[in-house]
Structure formats: structure tokens, C-alpha cells
Design an enzyme around this catalytic site. Structure first.
Site: not given
Lengths: 197, 256
Positions: B11, B130
């Protein structure tokens, strides 16, 4: 190390192949000029994208220059779609002729439960007559495959559903269905051997 | 035979690797290019870089970060986060990404998947989904905007549609498990794996090699993990050795 011309087909993502060649101390230069390709010491035909679009850009003198190099056995590396562009055609674009410098046609992977695209690391098993190709794991990303080794070429095989031709070579001409530039240390070693072939 | 891929995830915000639970309480976890090279040396099969920058400046930095990573990396790189247009995708691919992952933008404008797949090839078009278990009733719904928006869209149906529109791979994150280290949502993986023919990357919840093995048995072709590698609990190679010992096909050659 002499310069390496990387064919700019307009559809390919060239950053990884350029970076890979730099890591083995080559000096890649992008090129879309048929005369320069004809004269270059070494040429790389990368390939990401759709076959019809890539053939469109090879239609003029670029394709002729590449075919002439391969017929003459001059150092040339074709990667992924670049390998399939050498063939007579592909199920990917019915009716679109490939360069036809190597006999063969690419078929679509099919089979119950078979993952398509064939995407990830798989084992490459070179035939005994291969000089550049060695056994190991390579990174693949494709949906079409060549079933039979072309006559007059040494070939490597890989299994996805069944065995198919994952690379072929003759002298300093090497065509890989996998991406040597994305195949870790094994792939970089293959690039080094080709640069010395 | 195809090997199971182990994919560490970086990330990245404003040019630095960060780690936090559900993007909250982000901690600095290093330089992206250094991290990437270290993971390749450990035997990573591929990397995902997720740009979690919240600003346009951060996004521009992400393209530079991709360039730095690519100069060091000899394995595939998928980049996601903020890919909202064909132009965004093209800029990332030109900088050295091999695939782009589209999430919120793909849900809001599904034709984006088709445009990217047509122009750059299905193998570069990854749909990142997601998914959260529905608060009421069965199944999972798609969540977007980093979990802020529950769309009500069936996650498995969306996976099917995304593939029909051109996606060549699915990165499926369980929003309920992400960052919790309680294991992947195995039912979700099995349902998605049966629904689509393209490769499936499991994400969200890994804490130890056992979880990764479970995900593969549930139908995942590749497993993505962040915390367990960033925090140094396991090297990629250590995880691969455990998975190979469990009978899974793994690439065990040394890294660069």
C-alpha cells in the site's frame, strides 16, 4: 554491448521489456523504422495487446523487415504476442494473417475447469536440441497457444490442460510465449544468453 | 502445471509504503522500490502496488513510484488505486505496471474494463472487487470508495459481469477480513472461483501459511498478503516452503 532495437508496435507495454534488457546491461532503443530494424544487430519484438492491432502496425515495412531477419537467422527475440505474430494466424483474430515466417496457428485454450488466460508461473521444459532455453519456471499471460513445434526449430514445452509449445529457437532467433523480462533471475539469464548468441 | 502465486501487496501513499487496518491508522513501512526488490529476492511471484493516496499530487507520485519499482523488479507488477480512466491505466502501464486493477471506477463505469481490455489486452485488465457479507440475508455485496459505500450489488454477479466485459483476472478482497488476520473468507473464494474462468487472487485476512493453503483449496489461484510479510513474521520463501510441503505446486527457484 551493442544496441538492441525494440519494435514499437503501438499496442505493447514496453516498459518492462526495456527495464529487463537494461538490467542485463543491454541498451534498448525503441524503433519503428524498417530500415533501422533491418540493419540492427539485435531486435526484440515485444507483444502485449490484441493481435489484429499489432499486425496493423506491422503491415507496412516493419513486418517485412522482421520476416527477412528471421529468414536470414539474424538475432531476433519475439516475446508473448510477438511470438504469435510470427505464425500464420491465430484464433484471436480470424481472417487476419500473421507474418507467416514460422508455420503454425495459435488456438484458444479451452477445457472444463481450465483457467483462461493462462496466467502465472509454469514450468518450461526445453527439448534436448535447445541451446538458449533451459528448464525452469517462467511467467505467462496469454489465452492462445501453439500446439505443434514448427519444423526446423528446437522447441520447449509447457503444460496447461495439455502440453503445448512455450518457446522455439534456431541459432540467435528465439521466440517465447512467456515473458523472460518478468521471469525473475531465470528470465534474466535467458536474456543474457540471447544477447550473447 | 501452473504454480500458486504468492503476491505481497504494497500500500503506497505519497511515495512511501504504509500499512494499517482498513486504511485507518497508517504506519510507515518503507521505501517501495527497496521493499519490492526485497520481496522478489525472497521469492515473491508477483507484486501488487495499491496507491492509497488521497490527493492528485499523491497520484502523480504513484506513477513515479511505479517507474522506480520497475527499474528494480523482474517479476510482474499490478497497480491499483485511483485508476479511473483509460488514460490513468495507460500512464501506469507506460511507467512499468504490467496490469492495472480497477475497483470503484469499474463499478461506476463498467465500460472502463472493456476499453482497457480492448486497448491493452485482457491480461492487463484486473478487476478488484471489495466484497462484504450482506448485513441481512445471504451472500456478499460490493463495497466501493475504500469501504465507505455499500452498493447492494451482488459481488459474485459483478465478478461474472466484469469478466464478460473483459477483465482477465479478479483480485477479490474480503472487506470483513481485511487487516484482521483471521483468515480469508473461504466461502466467498469458492463462490467466485466457481462463477468465473479467469484466475482469482484471494485477499484480506491472511495471518499464517495455513490461511494461504486454505484459500487455494477454496479455489484461489493466487494469494495476496500484506501484514504477514511487512511485519517480518514470515518471509515469502518460508511461506512457500510450507505450501510446497502441503503438496501445492510452488515456484521455489531463488529470487534475483
Amino acid at each position: 554491448m551493442s544496441g538492441v532495437r525494440v519494435v514499437r508496435t503501438g499496442t505493447a507495454n514496453l516498459a518492462s521489456v526495456v527495464a529487463g534488457l537494461r538490467r542485463v546491461d543491454a541498451e534498448p532503443v525503441l524503433c519503428a523504422d524498417p530500415d533501422l530494424l533491418a540493419k540492427a544487430d539485435r531486435v526484440v519484438l515485444p507483444g502485449v495487446g490484441a493481435l489484429a492491432a499489432a499486425m496493423e502496425t506491422l503491415r507496412g515495412g516493419l513486418g517485412d523487415a522482421l520476416a527477412a531477419r528471421i529468414r536470414a537467422g539474424r538475432p531476433t527475440l519475439a516475446i508473448c504476442l510477438g511470438m504469435q505474430l510470427l505464425l500464420e494466424g491465430s484464433d484471436e483474430s480470424p481472417g487476419v494473417a500473421g507474418l507467416g515466417v514460422v508455420a503454425g496457428h495459435a488456438h484458444k485454450f479451452t477445457g472444463v475447469g481450465l483457467r483462461v488466460p493462462h496466467l502465472g508461473w509454469n514450468r518450461v521444459e526445453p527439448g534436448a536440441d535447445c541451446r538458449l532455453l533451459r528448464p525452469g519456471h517462467a511467467y505467462f499471460a496469454h489465452s492462445f497457444y501453439l500446439a505443434e513445434a514448427p519444423v526446423g526449430w528446437a522447441a520447449a514445452r509447457t503444460t496447461h490442460g495439455g502440453a503445448y509449445v512455450s518457446a522455439f529457437e534456431r541459432g540467435p532467433v528465439l521466440a517465447c510465449q512467456f515473458h523472460p523480462e518478468l521471469s525473475g533471475a531465470w528470465g534474466l539469464d535467458l536474456l543474457r544468453r540471447w544477447l550473447e548468441a | 502445471m501452473l504454480c500458486v502465486r504468492i503476491i505481497p501487496c504494497l500500500d503506497v501513499r505519497d511515495g512511501r509504503v504504509v500499512k494499517g487496518v482498513k486504511f485507518q491508522g497508517l504506519r510507515d513501512a518503507g521505501d517501495p522500490a527497496e521493499r519490492a526488490a526485497a520481496y522478489e529476492a525472497q521469492g515473491a511471484d508477483e507484486l501488487v502496488m495499491l496507491d492509497v493516496s488521497a490527493t492528485p499530487d499523491g497520484r502523480a507520485t504513484a506513477v513515479e513510484t511505479v517507474r522506480h519499482i520497475r527499474a528494480e523488479l523482474s517479476i510482474p507488477l499490478t497497480v491499483g488505486g485511483g485508476v479511473r480512466s483509460e488514460a490513468n491505466a495507460g500512464a501506469l502501464l507506460e511507467a512499468g505496471a504490467d496490469k492495472v486493477a480497477m475497483n470503484t471506477a469499474a463499478v461506476e463505469q463498467p465500460e472502463l474494463l472493456t476499453r482497457v481490455a480492448t486497448r491493452f489486452g485482457a491480461q492487463c485488465a484486473v478487476v478488484a472487487i471489495d466484497a462484504a457479507r450482506r448485513l441481512e440475508g445471504e451472500g456478499w455485496e460490493v463495497v466501493t470508495r475504500s469501504g465507505k459505500h455499500r452498493t447492494g450489488i451482488d459481488a459474485i454477479g459483478w465478478a461474472r459481469e466484469a469478466v464478460a466485459r473483459g477483465a482477465g483476472e479478479i483480485l477479490l478482497t474480503s472487506w470483513d477480513r481485511d487487516g484482521t488476520r483471521s483468515g480469508y473468507d473461504l466461502d466467498l473464494l469458492t463462490a467466485a472461483s466457481r462463477a468465473v474462468p479467469v484466475p482469482l487472487i484471494a485477499s484480506g485476512g491472511a495471518n499464517d501459511p495455513k490461511h494461504l493453503i486454505e484459500a487455494v483449496h477454496a479455489g484461489a489461484d493466487a494469494v495476496l498478503a500484506a501484514s504477514i510479510f511487512h511485519d517480518g513474521d514470515y518471509t515469502v520463501r518460508a511461506v512457500k516452503d510450507v505450501m510446497a510441503a502441503a503438496g501445492l505446486e510452488m515456484r521455489l527457484e531463488a529470487g534475483q
